[in-house]
Each structure stands twice: as structure tokens, then as C-alpha cells.
Design an enzyme around this catalytic site. Structure first.
Site, mmCIF file in Angstrom:
data_model
loop_
_atom_site.group_PDB
_atom_site.id
_atom_site.type_symbol
_atom_site.label_atom_id
_atom_site.label_comp_id
_atom_site.label_asym_id
_atom_site.label_seq_id
_atom_site.Cartn_x
_atom_site.Cartn_y
_atom_site.Cartn_z
ATOM 1 N N LYS A 13 6.905 -6.366 -8.608
ATOM 2 C CA LYS A 13 6.130 -6.463 -9.851
ATOM 3 C C LYS A 13 5.996 -5.105 -10.536
ATOM 4 C CE LYS A 13 2.225 -7.942 -8.112
ATOM 5 N NZ LYS A 13 2.476 -8.060 -6.663
ATOM 6 N N ARG A 125 9.620 0.769 2.046
ATOM 7 C CA ARG A 125 8.956 1.588 1.022
ATOM 8 C C ARG A 125 8.036 2.621 1.681
ATOM 9 N NH1 ARG A 125 5.272 -1.672 -3.126
ATOM 10 N NH2 ARG A 125 3.703 -1.643 -1.489
ATOM 11 N N ARG A 137 0.861 4.275 1.373
ATOM 12 C CA ARG A 137 -0.376 3.618 0.975
ATOM 13 C C ARG A 137 -1.165 3.220 2.217
ATOM 14 N NH1 ARG A 137 0.861 -0.983 -3.385
ATOM 15 N NH2 ARG A 137 -0.659 -2.021 -2.033
HETATM 16 P P1 ADP Z 1 0.096 -5.519 -3.496
HETATM 17 O O1 ADP Z 1 1.129 -4.552 -2.993
HETATM 18 O O2 ADP Z 1 -0.568 -6.260 -2.376
HETATM 19 O O3 ADP Z 1 0.592 -6.388 -4.609
HETATM 20 P P2 ADP Z 1 -1.802 -4.076 -5.280
HETATM 21 O O4 ADP Z 1 -1.427 -2.662 -5.465
HETATM 22 O O5 ADP Z 1 -1.636 -4.995 -6.445
HETATM 23 O O6 ADP Z 1 -1.067 -4.591 -3.979
HETATM 24 O O7 ADP Z 1 -3.342 -4.182 -4.811
HETATM 25 C C1 ADP Z 1 -3.794 -3.479 -3.668
HETATM 26 C C2 ADP Z 1 -5.181 -3.979 -3.248
HETATM 27 O O8 ADP Z 1 -6.120 -3.802 -4.317
HETATM 28 C C3 ADP Z 1 -5.281 -5.471 -2.890
HETATM 29 O O9 ADP Z 1 -4.862 -5.758 -1.579
HETATM 30 C C4 ADP Z 1 -6.784 -5.702 -3.101
HETATM 31 O O10 ADP Z 1 -7.545 -5.173 -2.044
HETATM 32 C C5 ADP Z 1 -7.073 -4.871 -4.347
HETATM 33 N N1 ADP Z 1 -6.866 -5.652 -5.583
HETATM 34 C C6 ADP Z 1 -5.953 -5.390 -6.577
HETATM 35 N N2 ADP Z 1 -6.019 -6.309 -7.558
HETATM 36 C C7 ADP Z 1 -6.996 -7.179 -7.191
HETATM 37 C C8 ADP Z 1 -7.520 -8.367 -7.759
HETATM 38 N N3 ADP Z 1 -7.056 -8.855 -8.928
HETATM 39 N N4 ADP Z 1 -8.503 -9.031 -7.089
HETATM 40 C C9 ADP Z 1 -8.993 -8.568 -5.930
HETATM 41 N N5 ADP Z 1 -8.522 -7.460 -5.314
HETATM 42 C C10 ADP Z 1 -7.539 -6.749 -5.930
#
Ligand code: ADP
Length: 195
Positions: A13, A125, A137
Site C-alpha cells: 500500500k 523488509r 519497525r
Molecule cells: P501495516 O504494516 O500493518 O499495514 P501501518 O503502518 O498501517 O501498518 O500501521 C501500524 C500500526 O498503527 C497498526 O498495527 C495499528 O497499531 C496502528 N494503526 C494504524 N492505522 C490504524 C487504524 N486505522 N486504526 C487503528 N490502528 C491503526
């Protein structure tokens, strides 16, 4: 143009969102990035969500929705934006709809990827980041990753049907080479704009 990117962790994404954001000059709003900067800055919000993020849990709908509401009210998002990582639950999707009022999302782009590929991608990654001298991360470890994938299945996957019913969904295979996926998305957006 107002867009949402849907897809499990590791689906690509962020990469595809960056391409589309550049092409259409709309801000790329990644909720994961926004929350990671809160944690890094040591803000009150950051301190309250750090543990949940690290273990791969979602943070509360109300908390993230208020962060998103503030962000999309900023002037640079007036003409459009691309949301990456939000909505992630049906409640968040309902909130976004009420926030936008009479304005509709132009498209919800879902990247579909096989879970076994996702685990490999994320581990690669994290290893590449470490090899390059960077810090992986905090949530790119196998336990948190499995948790994020399982939460995706239960909480976020229902959004496929949610947006399908509204006729706003565009699904495509995220296993394909990067450029191929980008071409698919940009082609669909051009078609939508009648170009
Ligand atoms: P991923 O690699 O899992 O797609 P993201 O970078 O989008 O990770 O998000 C990392 C973390 O931030 C999630 O695991 C969650 O803890 C929090 N987070 C991000 N967006 C949301 C959301 N829309 N609702 C709830 N938690 C979120």
C-alpha cells in the site's frame, strides 16, 4: 480526488500510494506513519498507543478517527487526499463517511495478496532495513505480524464487501510486479476521470 488504499500489512500500500500521490499531487496520509511520529516525538498520544502498536493491536477507533479528522481538515487535503491505513474497521468507515458528508470517495483500491507472501515480504523488509543500518519497525517481528494479519482478517476484511456494496471498490492483485500494479491503478484512475 479522494482515495482509500486497503490491503493487509506488506501488501505494498505504502509503495503504490506514493506513486499515486505523486501522479495526482494529493497528500499521502498514512495513519501508521502519523502514529509512529507521535510515538517518536514522545507526545501524550504517542505514549498512550506505543504498546498496542508494538504488539500489533489496533488503536481505538475514536483515537485514530480524531487524528484523521484533524489531518484531512488541513488546507493541503482540501482538493483531495489518499488515505493509507484508514479506515481499518467498519466503524471507522462509517465515521469517514459522516466526516465527508455529501462528498463521496472516488475510489477504494484494495491490494489482494496471499498471506504467506506477506510474511516473507515483511521479514525481508525488516532484514533489509537492519542491513542498511536503519532501525526495523518495532512491530515488524513475527508475533506482531501474525497478530496484524489476523486482525486484518477479522476487522478490516469486511470493508471489501462494505465498499463493494457502495460500488466504490477496485480490487487488484498485489502479487504482481510493482510497475504492473501501479499501471493498473493509474489506468483505472485515468478512466474514472474520463482521460
Ligand atoms: P501495516 O504494516 O500493518 O499495514 P501501518 O503502518 O498501517 O501498518 O500501521 C501500524 C500500526 O498503527 C497498526 O498495527 C495499528 O497499531 C496502528 N494503526 C494504524 N492505522 C490504524 C487504524 N486505522 N486504526 C487503528 N490502528 C491503526
Amino acid at each position: 480526488m479522494k482515495l482509500v488504499f486497503l490491503g493487509p500489512p506488506g501488501a505494498g500500500k505504502g509503495t503504490q500510494a506514493a506513486v499515486v500521490s505523486k501522479e495526482y499531487r494529493i497528500p499521502h496520509l498514512s495513519t501508521g506513519d502519523m502514529l509512529r511520529s507521535e510515538v517518536a516525538a514522545g507526545s501524550q498520544l504517542g505514549a498512550s498507543i506505543a504498546d498496542d502498536m508494538q504488539s500489533g493491536k489496533l488503536i481505538a477507533d475514536e483515537t485514530i478517527s480524531s487524528v484523521v479528522a484533524h489531518r484531512i481538515a488541513l488546507p493541503d487535503a482540501a482538493a483531495g487526499f489518499l488515505l493509507d491505513g484508514y479506515p481499518r474497521t467498519v466503524r471507522q468507515a462509517d465515521f469517514l463517511e459522516s466526516l465527508l458528508g455529501s462528498v463521496k470517495l472516488d475510489l477504494v483500491i484494495e491490494l489482494v495478496v496471499d498471506p504467506t507472501i506477506l510474511i516473507e515480504r515483511i521479514q525481508r523488509r525488516a532484514a533489509m532495513t537492519l542491513a542498511g543500518g536503519g532501525a526495523a519497525r518495532a512491530d515488524d517481528n513475527i508475533d506482531s505480524l501474525r497478530k496484524r494479519l489476523s486482525i486484518y482478517q477479522t476487522e478490516t476484511a469486511p470493508l471489501t464487501e462494505y465498499y463493494q456494496r457502495k460500488g466504490q471498490l477496485f480490487r487488484l492483485n498485489g502479487d504482481a510486479p510493482l510497475e504492473f500494479v501501479s499501471r493498473g491503478i493509474v489506468g483505472r484512475l485515468a478512466h474514472l476521470r474520463g482521460q
